[in-house]
Design a protein around this motif. Structure first.
Motif, PDB file in Angstrom:
ATOM      1  N   SER A  32     -67.747  45.017  -4.310  1.00  0.00           N
ATOM      2  CA  SER A  32     -68.450  45.780  -5.563  1.00  0.00           C
ATOM      3  C   SER A  32     -67.435  46.375  -6.357  1.00  0.00           C
ATOM      4  CB  SER A  32     -69.676  46.250  -3.868  1.00  0.00           C
ATOM      5  OG  SER A  32     -70.317  45.057  -3.832  1.00  0.00           O
ATOM      6  N   SER A  33     -66.727  47.325  -4.941  1.00  0.00           N
ATOM      7  CA  SER A  33     -65.808  47.969  -5.428  1.00  0.00           C
ATOM      8  C   SER A  33     -64.862  46.992  -6.912  1.00  0.00           C
ATOM      9  CB  SER A  33     -65.074  48.678  -4.425  1.00  0.00           C
ATOM     10  OG  SER A  33     -63.556  47.513  -3.914  1.00  0.00           O
ATOM     11  N   ILE A  34     -64.222  46.162  -6.254  1.00  0.00           N
ATOM     12  CA  ILE A  34     -63.803  45.538  -7.458  1.00  0.00           C
ATOM     13  C   ILE A  34     -64.675  45.121  -9.120  1.00  0.00           C
ATOM     14  CG2 ILE A  34     -62.880  43.078  -8.960  1.00  0.00           C
ATOM     15  CD1 ILE A  34     -61.452  43.147  -5.643  1.00  0.00           C
ATOM     16  N   LEU A  35     -65.901  45.055  -8.935  1.00  0.00           N
ATOM     17  CA  LEU A  35     -66.932  45.349 -10.253  1.00  0.00           C
ATOM     18  C   LEU A  35     -67.228  46.512 -10.879  1.00  0.00           C
ATOM     19  CD1 LEU A  35     -69.539  41.860  -8.659  1.00  0.00           C
ATOM     20  CD2 LEU A  35     -67.587  41.860 -10.277  1.00  0.00           C
ATOM     21  N   ASP A  36     -67.655  46.900  -9.596  1.00  0.00           N
ATOM     22  CA  ASP A  36     -67.665  48.818 -10.552  1.00  0.00           C
ATOM     23  C   ASP A  36     -66.554  49.099 -11.003  1.00  0.00           C
ATOM     24  OD1 ASP A  36     -69.050  49.099  -9.190  1.00  0.00           O
ATOM     25  OD2 ASP A  36     -69.286  50.174  -7.550  1.00  0.00           O
ATOM     26  N   GLN A  42     -64.749  47.606 -18.749  1.00  0.00           N
ATOM     27  CA  GLN A  42     -65.459  47.263 -20.477  1.00  0.00           C
ATOM     28  C   GLN A  42     -66.240  49.448 -20.619  1.00  0.00           C
ATOM     29  OE1 GLN A  42     -66.479  44.491 -20.912  1.00  0.00           O
ATOM     30  NE2 GLN A  42     -65.203  43.176 -20.097  1.00  0.00           N
ATOM     31  N   ALA A  43     -66.556  49.720 -20.267  1.00  0.00           N
ATOM     32  CA  ALA A  43     -67.201  51.191 -20.624  1.00  0.00           C
ATOM     33  C   ALA A  43     -65.703  51.744 -21.806  1.00  0.00           C
ATOM     34  CB  ALA A  43     -67.654  51.605 -19.048  1.00  0.00           C
ATOM     35  N   VAL A  44     -64.990  51.435 -21.523  1.00  0.00           N
ATOM     36  CA  VAL A  44     -64.322  51.892 -22.554  1.00  0.00           C
ATOM     37  C   VAL A  44     -64.149  51.707 -23.819  1.00  0.00           C
ATOM     38  CG1 VAL A  44     -61.429  52.102 -22.648  1.00  0.00           C
ATOM     39  CG2 VAL A  44     -62.506  52.606 -20.904  1.00  0.00           C
ATOM     40  N   ASP A  45     -63.574  52.298 -24.649  1.00  0.00           N
ATOM     41  CA  ASP A  45     -64.165  52.216 -26.349  1.00  0.00           C
ATOM     42  C   ASP A  45     -62.264  52.100 -26.491  1.00  0.00           C
ATOM     43  OD1 ASP A  45     -65.348  51.744 -28.937  1.00  0.00           O
ATOM     44  OD2 ASP A  45     -64.931  53.771 -29.444  1.00  0.00           O
ATOM     45  N   THR A  46     -62.437  50.254 -27.228  1.00  0.00           N
ATOM     46  CA  THR A  46     -60.809  49.930 -27.621  1.00  0.00           C
ATOM     47  C   THR A  46     -61.399  49.527 -29.000  1.00  0.00           C
ATOM     48  OG1 THR A  46     -62.073  47.986 -26.167  1.00  0.00           O
ATOM     49  CG2 THR A  46     -60.447  49.692 -25.577  1.00  0.00           C
ATOM     50  N   ASP A  47     -62.439  49.687 -29.358  1.00  0.00           N
ATOM     51  CA  ASP A  47     -62.464  49.281 -30.761  1.00  0.00           C
ATOM     52  C   ASP A  47     -60.901  49.700 -32.138  1.00  0.00           C
ATOM     53  OD1 ASP A  47     -65.112  48.328 -30.885  1.00  0.00           O
ATOM     54  OD2 ASP A  47     -65.739  49.843 -31.623  1.00  0.00           O
ATOM     55  N   GLY A  48     -60.612  49.575 -32.903  1.00  0.00           N
ATOM     56  CA  GLY A  48     -59.970  49.935 -33.642  1.00  0.00           C
ATOM     57  C   GLY A  48     -58.240  49.931 -32.638  1.00  0.00           C
ATOM     58  N   ILE A  49     -58.124  49.302 -31.801  1.00  0.00           N
ATOM     59  CA  ILE A  49     -56.962  49.574 -31.061  1.00  0.00           C
ATOM     60  C   ILE A  49     -56.254  48.004 -31.149  1.00  0.00           C
ATOM     61  CG2 ILE A  49     -55.957  50.011 -28.111  1.00  0.00           C
ATOM     62  CD1 ILE A  49     -57.988  51.943 -28.185  1.00  0.00           C
TER      63      ILE A  49
END
Length: 95
Positions: A32-36, A42-49
């Motif tokens: 569960s901690s690994i999936l968290d 996944q929540a980090v915005d990486t658009d344009g990087i």
């Protein structure tokens, strides 16, 4: 995300792992901690990087492509169980 005992047991079965019932709580908590953590990434915005090939932005030094040893095929094949025409012969394992 929370994983329960049944899911841990199913994952262990698919992976052909034997997990003792007394360890199910610990495995469920760890998974569960690994999936968290994966959810956080996944929540980090990486658009344009741009993806990094090397974090130091350095060029890799390559060695010169030249022969440094002599051919010792005959010497090395003396210990082979079976060799023919300079090739090692091995048993067929795939039909």
């Amino acid at each position: 995300m929370s994983i329960d005992h049944d899911q841990v047991a199913k994952i262990a079965e698919l992976a052909r792992l034997k997990i003792e019932p007394s360890q199910l709580d610990q495995y469920a908590e760890n998974l569960s901690s690994i999936l968290d953590l994966a959810d956080q990434l996944q929540a980090v915005d990486t658009d344009g990087i741009e993806p990094l090939a090397n974090p130091l932005d350095a060029a890799q030094r390559l060695r010169a492509d030249k022969v440094t040893e002599t051919n010792q095929r005959e010497h090395l094949q003396k210990n082979a169980p079976s060799a023919e025409a300079g090739l090692f012969l091995v048993p067929k394992v795939i039909e």
